[in-house]
Scaffold this motif. Structure first.
Motif, PDB file in Angstrom:
ATOM      1  N   SER A 111     -10.344  -0.450  13.181  1.00 50.19           N
ATOM      2  CA  SER A 111      -9.151  -0.437  12.331  1.00 50.19           C
ATOM      3  C   SER A 111      -9.472  -0.825  10.896  1.00 50.19           C
ATOM      4  CB  SER A 111      -8.070  -1.354  12.909  1.00 50.19           C
ATOM      5  OG  SER A 111      -8.508  -2.700  12.942  1.00 50.19           O
ATOM      6  N   ARG A 112     -10.522  -1.595  10.666  1.00 49.20           N
ATOM      7  CA  ARG A 112     -10.915  -1.946   9.297  1.00 49.20           C
ATOM      8  C   ARG A 112     -11.306  -0.694   8.521  1.00 49.20           C
ATOM      9  NH1 ARG A 112      -9.498  -5.501   5.874  1.00 49.20           N
ATOM     10  NH2 ARG A 112      -9.890  -7.269   7.278  1.00 49.20           N
ATOM     11  N   PHE A 113     -11.856   0.297   9.235  1.00 47.34           N
ATOM     12  CA  PHE A 113     -12.225   1.566   8.609  1.00 47.34           C
ATOM     13  C   PHE A 113     -11.145   2.639   8.819  1.00 47.34           C
ATOM     14  CE2 PHE A 113     -16.232  -0.623   8.722  1.00 47.34           C
ATOM     15  CZ  PHE A 113     -16.901  -0.189   7.587  1.00 47.34           C
ATOM     16  N   GLY A 114     -10.045   2.256   9.444  1.00 48.48           N
ATOM     17  CA  GLY A 114      -8.944   3.192   9.637  1.00 48.48           C
ATOM     18  C   GLY A 114      -9.296   4.396  10.480  1.00 48.48           C
ATOM     19  N   VAL A 115     -10.212   4.200  11.423  1.00 46.08           N
ATOM     20  CA  VAL A 115     -10.647   5.289  12.310  1.00 46.08           C
ATOM     21  C   VAL A 115      -9.670   5.417  13.473  1.00 46.08           C
ATOM     22  CG1 VAL A 115     -12.475   6.004  13.916  1.00 46.08           C
ATOM     23  CG2 VAL A 115     -13.065   5.056  11.671  1.00 46.08           C
ATOM     24  N   SER A 116      -9.355   6.627  13.851  1.00 45.06           N
ATOM     25  CA  SER A 116      -8.450   6.858  14.973  1.00 45.06           C
ATOM     26  C   SER A 116      -9.110   6.426  16.281  1.00 45.06           C
ATOM     27  CB  SER A 116      -8.067   8.339  15.066  1.00 45.06           C
ATOM     28  OG  SER A 116      -7.293   8.722  13.954  1.00 45.06           O
ATOM     29  N   ALA A 117      -8.434   5.548  16.994  1.00 44.77           N
ATOM     30  CA  ALA A 117      -8.889   5.126  18.316  1.00 44.77           C
ATOM     31  C   ALA A 117      -7.990   5.745  19.375  1.00 44.77           C
ATOM     32  CB  ALA A 117      -8.870   3.607  18.431  1.00 44.77           C
ATOM     33  N   HIS A 118      -8.527   5.868  20.572  1.00 50.39           N
ATOM     34  CA  HIS A 118      -7.779   6.421  21.702  1.00 50.39           C
ATOM     35  C   HIS A 118      -7.836   5.439  22.865  1.00 50.39           C
ATOM     36  CE1 HIS A 118      -8.933   9.816  19.177  1.00 50.39           C
ATOM     37  NE2 HIS A 118      -7.865  10.441  19.641  1.00 50.39           N
ATOM     38  N   GLY A 119      -6.849   5.498  23.709  1.00 45.93           N
ATOM     39  CA  GLY A 119      -6.821   4.597  24.852  1.00 45.93           C
ATOM     40  C   GLY A 119      -5.964   5.146  25.967  1.00 45.93           C
ATOM     41  N   ILE A 120      -6.020   4.488  27.112  1.00 47.35           N
ATOM     42  CA  ILE A 120      -5.194   4.859  28.249  1.00 47.35           C
ATOM     43  C   ILE A 120      -4.199   3.740  28.525  1.00 47.35           C
ATOM     44  CG2 ILE A 120      -6.959   6.332  29.313  1.00 47.35           C
ATOM     45  CD1 ILE A 120      -7.440   3.912  31.276  1.00 47.35           C
ATOM     46  N   HIS A 121      -2.974   4.121  28.857  1.00 48.32           N
ATOM     47  CA  HIS A 121      -1.932   3.164  29.251  1.00 48.32           C
ATOM     48  C   HIS A 121      -1.291   3.681  30.527  1.00 48.32           C
ATOM     49  CE1 HIS A 121      -1.428   0.468  25.626  1.00 48.32           C
ATOM     50  NE2 HIS A 121      -2.350   1.338  25.228  1.00 48.32           N
ATOM     51  N   ILE A 122      -1.269   2.830  31.537  1.00 44.59           N
ATOM     52  CA  ILE A 122      -0.769   3.236  32.854  1.00 44.59           C
ATOM     53  C   ILE A 122       0.467   2.418  33.210  1.00 44.59           C
ATOM     54  CG2 ILE A 122      -1.317   3.468  35.304  1.00 44.59           C
ATOM     55  CD1 ILE A 122      -4.260   3.694  34.533  1.00 44.59           C
ATOM     56  N   ASN A 123       1.571   3.124  33.432  1.00 47.40           N
ATOM     57  CA  ASN A 123       2.789   2.497  33.928  1.00 47.40           C
ATOM     58  C   ASN A 123       2.692   2.381  35.440  1.00 47.40           C
ATOM     59  OD1 ASN A 123       4.455   2.548  31.380  1.00 47.40           O
ATOM     60  ND2 ASN A 123       4.112   4.748  31.605  1.00 47.40           N
ATOM     61  N   GLY A 124       2.623   1.171  35.956  1.00 50.09           N
ATOM     62  CA  GLY A 124       2.658   0.958  37.398  1.00 50.09           C
ATOM     63  C   GLY A 124       4.087   0.676  37.821  1.00 50.09           C
ATOM     64  N   PHE A 125       4.598   1.473  38.742  1.00 54.13           N
ATOM     65  CA  PHE A 125       5.985   1.270  39.144  1.00 54.13           C
ATOM     66  C   PHE A 125       6.153   1.452  40.641  1.00 54.13           C
ATOM     67  CE2 PHE A 125       5.751   5.820  38.568  1.00 54.13           C
ATOM     68  CZ  PHE A 125       6.680   6.365  39.445  1.00 54.13           C
ATOM     69  N   VAL A 126       7.249   0.903  41.145  1.00 60.96           N
ATOM     70  CA  VAL A 126       7.590   0.938  42.571  1.00 60.96           C
ATOM     71  C   VAL A 126       9.043   1.364  42.688  1.00 60.96           C
ATOM     72  CG1 VAL A 126       7.772  -0.427  44.689  1.00 60.96           C
ATOM     73  CG2 VAL A 126       5.959  -0.935  43.029  1.00 60.96           C
ATOM     74  N   SER A 127       9.322   2.211  43.658  1.00 62.45           N
ATOM     75  CA  SER A 127      10.704   2.611  43.944  1.00 62.45           C
ATOM     76  C   SER A 127      11.204   1.810  45.143  1.00 62.45           C
ATOM     77  CB  SER A 127      10.784   4.108  44.238  1.00 62.45           C
ATOM     78  OG  SER A 127      10.401   4.862  43.100  1.00 62.45           O
TER      79      SER A 127
END
Length: 282
Positions: A111-127
């Motif tokens: 982020s100091r160099f303003g470079v685009s980062a990518h990541g994964i986000h997982i919604n864990g859910f239960v019905s």
């Protein structure tokens, strides 16, 4: 407070002219704040300085040469307190996720160099009983970033050398002790992009979002020390926390809001609906 406030928090860049393009081989790969530029002039054999851009030296011809040169800069920045201590997790530096990277950089400096980062986000859910419940993590109090804030069940940056699936399996195991057979059931449901500025650093980032419906008898257990606890909450409570507080890490709140929309819980009757949708894909 509102859902739209959470989206505006993710996209808080009001003046991009405070940053100067960071360029490699004629292509912009990042943004560097004007007030930080003078720090890099110590490395005039690595960077070239122009009025409207900072370029990586064309004398650095190969991926390895660039990576080694930037690593020397990162070590200096960590020693001088310009960035957090090195994470030893390397991110690719390129013009986009599907583009060939020019080199790799320690996550702590991205982020100091303003470079685009990518990541994964997982919604864990239960019905349960015709209602959705979500597994919510609370970040460890000793984490270097956003300690103690609420988080999605599993989330992590996308480092060099791992596919999205490999990263899902790794992060699921480390953060929630989710076995591979179950982790593989995570469904890709889209991506969220945003531009966030903090302490003269820029995060023009992308999150790949996944939903993982879990058995009612499954309980996530953290194994890497980064999560203090997990709680299974009714989705109505998660909606209230997201809209009315800043308890969630800023980008995790956006992942929540995307989940509410996709599951028919946040509807077009909300007067901010269109602006929220736009804000999820800056």
């Amino acid at each position: 407070m509102s859902f739209l406030d959470r989206i505006k928090k993710c996209n808080n860049v009001d003046d991009l002219s405070k940053f100067i393009p960071f360029v490699v081989e004629g292509a912009r790969v990042g943004w560097i704040h004007h007030e930080f530029c003078h720090v890099l002039k110590k490395f005039d054999h690595i960077f070239e300085f122009f009025e409207k851009k900072i370029c990586l030296s064309p004398q650095l011809l190969t991926y390895q040469e660039r990576t080694m040169a930037i690593d020397r800069v990162v070590k200096f920045l960590a020693e001088e307190g310009w960035i957090a201590q090195r994470s030893d997790e390397l991110y690719p530096v390129s013009t986009g996720y599907y583009a060939t990277p020019f080199f790799e950089m320690d996550r702590s400096a991205i982020s100091r160099f303003g470079v685009s980062a990518h990541g994964i986000h997982i919604n864990g859910f239960v019905s349960l009983r015709n209602e959705i419940f979500m597994w919510i993590g609370r970040r460890a109090d000793d984490k270097s970033t956003y300690p103690g804030q609420l988080d999605n069940m599993v989330a992590g940056g996308q480092p060099v050398g791992l596919s999205l699936l490999d990263n899902i399996l790794k992060e699921c195991a480390e953060e929630a002790a989710i076995p591979p057979d179950l982790a593989r059931k995570a469904k890709a449901v889209g991506s969220i992009t945003y531009q966030y500025e903090e302490n003269n650093c820029l995060k023009p980032d992308t999150m790949f979002v996944f939903d993982l419906e879990l058995p009612s008898d499954f309980n996530p257990i953290n194994t890497d020390g980064e999560v203090a606890e997990f709680k299974l909450l009714p989705v109505s409570e998660v909606m209230s926390i997201t809209a009315n507080t800043t308890a969630f890490k800023f980008n995790c709140a956006a992942v929540n809001i995307d989940f509410f929309i996709r599951h028919g819980l946040l509807l077009p009757e909300n007067q901010d609906y269109i602006e929220i949708q736009r804000g999820l894909h800056k």
